[in-house]
Design an enzyme around this catalytic site. Structure first.
Site, PDB file in Angstrom:
ATOM      1  N   THR A 181       0.812  -1.215   0.000  1.00  0.00           N
ATOM      2  CA  THR A 181       0.000   0.000   0.000  1.00  0.00           C
ATOM      3  C   THR A 181       0.843   1.261   0.000  1.00  0.00           C
ATOM      4  OG1 THR A 181      -1.740  -1.182   1.175  1.00  0.00           O
ATOM      5  CG2 THR A 181      -1.868   1.199   1.210  1.00  0.00           C
TER       6      THR A 181
ATOM      7  N   THR B  58       1.609  -4.463   4.447  1.00  0.00           N
ATOM      8  CA  THR B  58       1.558  -4.691   5.895  1.00  0.00           C
ATOM      9  C   THR B  58       1.036  -6.069   6.278  1.00  0.00           C
ATOM     10  OG1 THR B  58      -0.634  -3.659   6.042  1.00  0.00           O
ATOM     11  CG2 THR B  58       1.293  -2.241   6.387  1.00  0.00           C
ATOM     12  N   ASP B  59       0.234  -6.699   5.406  1.00  0.00           N
ATOM     13  CA  ASP B  59      -0.444  -7.935   5.815  1.00  0.00           C
ATOM     14  C   ASP B  59       0.517  -9.075   6.130  1.00  0.00           C
ATOM     15  OD1 ASP B  59      -2.863  -6.702   5.643  1.00  0.00           O
ATOM     16  OD2 ASP B  59      -3.473  -7.645   3.766  1.00  0.00           O
TER      17      ASP B  59
ATOM     18  N   LYS C  10       0.888  -7.635  13.135  1.00  0.00           N
ATOM     19  CA  LYS C  10      -0.174  -6.706  12.763  1.00  0.00           C
ATOM     20  C   LYS C  10      -1.428  -7.083  13.540  1.00  0.00           C
ATOM     21  CE  LYS C  10      -2.763  -4.900   8.807  1.00  0.00           C
ATOM     22  NZ  LYS C  10      -2.892  -4.851   7.334  1.00  0.00           N
TER      23      LYS C  10
END
Length: 412
Positions: free
Chosen positions: A82, A158-159, A235
């Protein structure tokens, strides 16, 4: 006459008695789908809309970023995600398209911190990350450090960032900071965290840190970024800007914003503490399974022939009694089975209850307080670099890169 819209047109519409402005994406079910400044999509009647302009063009790919050669040399290795995304107006979704040079164009403050080389390794969303790309990433980072980079920034979705940060922690002995960063919200959204995270990452990459870390927002405000050890981070929220947390330990540092002041904890590994070395062999034929009540032993047959299997068990590291014979068969056939816990805090201890003792008797290896995702990556790495089964089991129970603490601190 019906107005024809093209994806990307700036339009204004009369919707609910109010004038709404947005970017036209597509027509669906007889409605014009618009991307609003808030980042959200709405559907409006096409006949109420008119074209008022077009979005500004994206900066050219060949645009040169003016840099200061007197500043420290950093390398940005881009994998996508992202932080390097923009809106695809065909679908209204975020798509990963920018490379590392585009990040410098979009965030000019970075040029005040360092002089950069940019390496566009991949352009993927992080769910498409693979162990093979980890190997390529480790090699690219190693080559940049060997070539003189005083720090590395890895831009990443980020995942699955925690998996990749753990992978590089094991694959590289680093004398300089290797900083993973990303963003929860794309650059087109007013609430985007991409600029601050990138600036904080650059500050951390020029600091005295000497290990792999993740740098992301510490709060929902634009005031502090946390520095998380690459093997102890997860996360914890789907969309909040402060989604990342250190588990089992405190963050190893922080960066104040906008001052960019870096504070490192005593536990943080310092620059030049290690000699640069690359160990990027990995055994990808491993898996991670979460136990759940009623889980059928038949499921474990899918892992016949696997080199390693990590179980995220309940509490102290348990599965149902019904699964133990199936796990024993896997172990006897040559699969290394490692037990972790689904709990956010604490450690595995299979000597308290009968089920745990039976698991140990079957040959299951306790992984202490290693996080399940870090245990998976570590198992892949250990099995590729240690052929002796007993030694490999010992490594899985040892602390190699801060992934397994000697004791669990109260409250963490």
């Amino acid at each position: 006459m019906t107005t024809r819209f093209v994806s990307g047109d700036l339009v204004q519409c009369n919707h609910g008695g109010k004038i709404r402005k947005g970017v036209y994406i597509t027509e669906r079910d007889g409605m014009a789908v618009l991307k609003m400044d808030s980042g959200y999509n709405i559907g409006v009647a096409p006949r109420s809309c008119s074209v008022i302009g077009h979005p500004e063009p994206v900066p050219g790919k060949n645009l040169e970023v003016k840099q200061n050669s007197k500043l420290p040399n950093l390398s940005i290795v881009s994998t996508g995600g992202t932080i390097a995304s923009r809106i695809d107006y065909r679908t209204g979704s975020v798509t990963s398209q920018f490379n590392a040079n585009d990040i410098l164009i979009a965030i000019p403050e970075l040029a005040e911190i360092a002089n950069y080389r940019t390496i566009p390794l991949a352009t993927i969303l992080s769910e498409n990350m693979t162990p093979t790309i980890w190997q390529d990433l480790a090699r690219a980072v190693y080559d940049e450090i060997r070539g003189g980079a005083r720090g590395i920034i890895v831009t990443h979705g980020t995942d699955t960032m925690a998996y990749s940060a753990a992978a590089l922690s094991f694959m590289i002995d680093t004398p300089v900071p290797i900083i993973f960063t990303g963003s929860q919200r794309s650059a087109d959204r007013p609430s985007s965290d991409n600029a601050m995270n990138a600036i904080c990452a650059a500050a951390a990459a020029t600091s005295e840190l000497g290990e792999v870390a993740v740098v992301m927002h510490a709060t929902t405000s634009d005031d502090i970024c946390s520095i998380h050890r690459g093997t102890r981070v997860r996360k914890m929220h789907t969309s909040r800007r402060d989604a990342f947390r250190s588990l089992g330990i405190s963050p190893i540092g922080e960066i104040e914003f906008p001052s960019r002041k870096v504070t490192l904890e005593e536990s943080a590994v310092r620059r030049d503490a290690h000699t640069l070395a690359l160990h990027n062999k990995i055994e990808s034929h491993c898996a991670l399974v979460q136990f759940y009540p009623g889980m059928s032993p038949e499921i474990l047959k899918a892992y016949n022939g696997y080199k390693g299997l990590v179980i995220a068990g309940t509490g102290l590291g348990h599965v149902s009694t019904a699964l133990i014979p199936a796990l024993a068969r896997l172990i006897n056939a040559g699969t290394m089975v490692v037990m972790t816990s689904q709990c956010m805090h604490g450690r595995v201890c299979d000597r308290v209850y009968d089920t745990g003792r039976d698991l140990l008797a079957a040959g299951v290896i306790e992984a202490g307080d290693t996080l399940p995702e870090a245990a998976l990556v570590k198992l892949m790495w250990v099995l590729a670099n240690e052929n002796n089964r007993e030694n490999a089991a010992g490594l899985m129970q040892s602390d190699l890169k801060g992934e397994c603490t000697r004791r669990s601190a109260y409250g963490l």
